[in-house]
Write an enzyme that holds these catalytic residues in place. Structure first.
Site, short mmCIF file in Angstrom:
data_model
loop_
_atom_site.label_atom_id
_atom_site.label_comp_id
_atom_site.label_asym_id
_atom_site.label_seq_id
_atom_site.Cartn_x
_atom_site.Cartn_y
_atom_site.Cartn_z
CG ASP A 188 -23.00 -0.45 -17.02
OD1 ASP A 188 -22.79 -0.39 -15.79
OD2 ASP A 188 -23.64 -1.39 -17.55
CG ASP A 215 -27.77 -4.76 -13.62
OD1 ASP A 215 -27.46 -3.61 -13.28
OD2 ASP A 215 -27.25 -5.35 -14.60
#
Ligand SMILES: *[C@@H]1O[C@H](CO)[C@@H](O)[C@H](O)[C@H]1NC(C)=O
Ligand SMILES: *[C@@H]1O[C@H](CO)[C@@H](O)[C@H](O)[C@H]1NC(C)=O
Length: 417
Positions: free
Chosen positions: A164, A225
Site C-alpha cells: 500500500d 478502494d
C-alpha cells in the site's frame, strides 16, 4: 528480451506476438493469469477487537477459518488460492532486532506458522504492508527497512505481497516500489507483487510511469478502494471505461490492472448487481480477490463466484483486457477478445450491462458485427449465466437479449471453425 533470437521455429509465432506487444514486463513467471483468492480488508477492515468480537477480528483464526472454507466449499479448486492478510495484522512496534512482528495476542502462533497452515491446505499466503512510514491504519511501514522486510516475508513463506502507499511521498514511489521489488527478487522466493503506486499518484494528478510499473509489479491498483455498494462498483467501472485507452494496454500475462476486491456475498449488492460485478471484473481481466464472509454465503451468491464459465473468461490465456464499446439509453456494451482465435479473428466475451432503474427487463437488440465481430463463418453464442446456447449467428444476424435493471447478460461468442 528478444526471445526470438534464442528460440526455435515452432514457437516463433508466439515470439512474434510477444514482440508486437510490450515485452519489458516483470519476468518473475508469476500471475500469468489474474490472481484469484480471498482478502480480509473490504469485509473485515481493521477490526482488532478480539475480546468482544472474536469471530470477526483480524486474527490468525480468521485466516485459518477462511483457508479451510476456500477448500471445503470448493473455491480453491476453481482457482481461488491466495489467502491474504490486509492492514492491522501488525504489532505497534518492530521487535528487538528491528523486524516486523504480528500482534502477539491476535496471531499467537506467528506468521511462519500461519503460512505453513495455508500452504498445507494447498493455498498461497498473501501478505500486506505499506511503502511508507506507517500502514494506512498506523502500524509500522517498510520505509527505511526495505531489505530486512523483504527477507522477513520470504522467511515466513509469503507468496503474494500487497504494498500500500499511505504515509509515503507518491513522487518517491517511482524509486521506492522498484527498489523494494529488487529486494523481493533478491530473496529468491517467488512472490506476486501487488502495487498501490499508480493509485496514489493519480490522486495527486501525477501521470504514472507505466513502463516502469509493468516492469516492477504483477498487478497494481488504479483507483479508489471498493466499498460495499453498487455506487462504488459503478464508480470503478466508470473510471476504467473513461480512461480505458491509457489503462488497457498495460494489462497482459504477468501484469494486471486491479480494480479491487469482489464484494459479492456481502450487504451492498443485489443478486443482479453481484452478477454484474463478477462479469465486468472478468471482462476487465481483473484479479478475482473476494472479500466476504465465507462462513455465511447465500448459495445464490456463491454460485456467482463459482461460475466456471465466467471464471474462464477472466482467466483467458491471451490476457487481453476488455473495454466499454458503447453507452446508450443506460445500456453499456463491454467486450473482451478471448481464445480460441483463428487467423486475425478472436472469440469474444460480451457483457451487456444495464445502468437503468426503470423496473423491468430491457430488450437489447444485438448484431455481432456492430461489436467488431466480423468472422464470416459466424459465432456460437452462449449465455453464460443462463448456461444455454442461444444459437449460431452470422456477423450481421440480429437477435436480442433482456437485461434486468442494474443487471447484466454475459455472452460468450466463440468462432465457428
Ligand atoms: C518518514 O520518517 C522519516 C523519519 O522520521 C522522515 O524523515 C520522513 O520525512 C518520513 N517520510 C514521509 C514520507 O513521511
Ligand atoms: C528475479 O529477476 C530475474 C530477472 O528479471 C528473473 O529471471 C527471476 O525469475 C526473478 N526471481 C524471482 C524469485 O522473482
Amino acid at each position: 528480451m528478444n526471445c526470438c533470437n534464442r528460440m526455435f521455429k515452432a514457437i516463433t509465432v508466439t515470439c512474434i506476438l510477444a514482440l508486437l506487444v510490450e515485452v519489458h514486463t516483470l519476468d518473475n513467471g508469476l500471475a500469468l493469469t489474474p490472481p484469484m483468492g480471498w482478502m480480509a480488508w473490504e469485509r473485515f477492515r481493521c477490526n482488532v477487537d478480539c475480546e468482544n468480537d472474536p469471530d470477526n477480528c483480524i486474527s490468525e483464526s480468521l485466516f485459518t477459518t477462511m483457508s479451510d472454507l476456500l477448500v471445503s466449499e470448493g473455491y480453491a479448486d476453481l482457482g481461488y488460492k491466495v489467502v491474504s492478510l490486509d492492514d492491522c495484522w501488525l504489532a505497534n512496534e518492530r521487535d528487538a532486532e528491528g523486524k516486523l512482528q504480528p500482534d502477539p495476542l491476535r496471531f499467537p502462533s506467528g506468521l511462519k506458522a500461519l503460512g505453513d497452515y495455508i500452504h498445507a491446505k494447498g493455498l498461497l499466503f498473501g501478505m500486506y504492508e505499506d511503502y511508507g512510514n506507517y500502514t494506512c491504519a498506523g502500524y509500522p511501514g517498510i520505509l527505511g527497512h526495505l531489505e530486512v522486510d523483504a527477507n522477513t516475508f520470504a522467511e515466513w513463506g509469503v507468496d503474494y505481497l500487497k504494498l500500500d502507499g499511505c504515509y509515503a511521498d507518491p513522487v518517491e514511489m517511482d524509486i521506492g516500489y522498484p527498489e523494494f521489488g529488487q529486494y523481493l527478487n533478491a530473496t529468491k522466493r517467488s512472490m506476486v507483487y501487488s502495487c498501490s503506486w499508480p493509485d496514489y499518484q493519480r490522486e495527486l494528478g501525477i501521470i504514472p510511469d507505466w513502463e516502469s510499473i509493468i516492469k516492477t509489479c504483477n498487478l497494481w491498483r488504479n483507483f479508489d478502494d471498493i466499498q460495499d455498494s453498487w455506487a462504488s462498483v459503478t464508480s470503478i467501472l466508470d473510471y476504467y471505461a473513461d480512461n480505458q485507452d491509457s489503462i488497457i494496454p498495460n494489462a497482459g500475462p504477468g501484469h494486471w490492472n486491479d480494480p479491487d476486491m469482489l464484494i459479492i456475498g456481502n450487504f451492498g449488492l443485489s443478486y443482479d448487481q453481484a452478477k454484474a460485478q463478477m462479469a465486468l471484473w472478468a471482462i476487465m481481466a481483473a484479479p478475482l480477490i473476494m472479500s466476504n464472509d465465507l462462513r455465511n454465503m447465500d448459495p445464490k451468491f456463491k454460485a456467482i463466484l463459482q461460475n466456471k464459465e465466467i471464471i474462464a473468461v477472466d482467466q483467458d490465456v491471451l490476457g487481453i483486457q476488455g473495454r466499454r464499446l458503447s453507452k446508450e439509453h443506460g445500456i453499456e456494451i463491454w467486450t473482451r477478445p478471448i481464445s480460441p482465435t483463428e487467423e486475425n479473428f478472436y472469440s469474444y466475451a460480451v457483457a451487456i450491462l444495464s445502468r437503468r432503474d426503470d423496473g423491468m427487463p430491457y430488450k437489447v437488440p444485438i448484431t455481432l458485427s456492430k461489436y467488431g465481430m466480423t468472422y464470416s463463418l459466424g459465432y456460437k453464442v452462449t449465455d453464460l449465466y443462463e448456461g444455454i446456447v442461444l444459437g449460431e449467428f452470422d456477423p450481421d444476424a440480429e437477435f436480442s437479449v433482456f437485461v434486468n435493471p442494474s443487471g447484466v447478460v454475459v455472452l460468450r461468442c466463440d468462432l465457428i471453425f
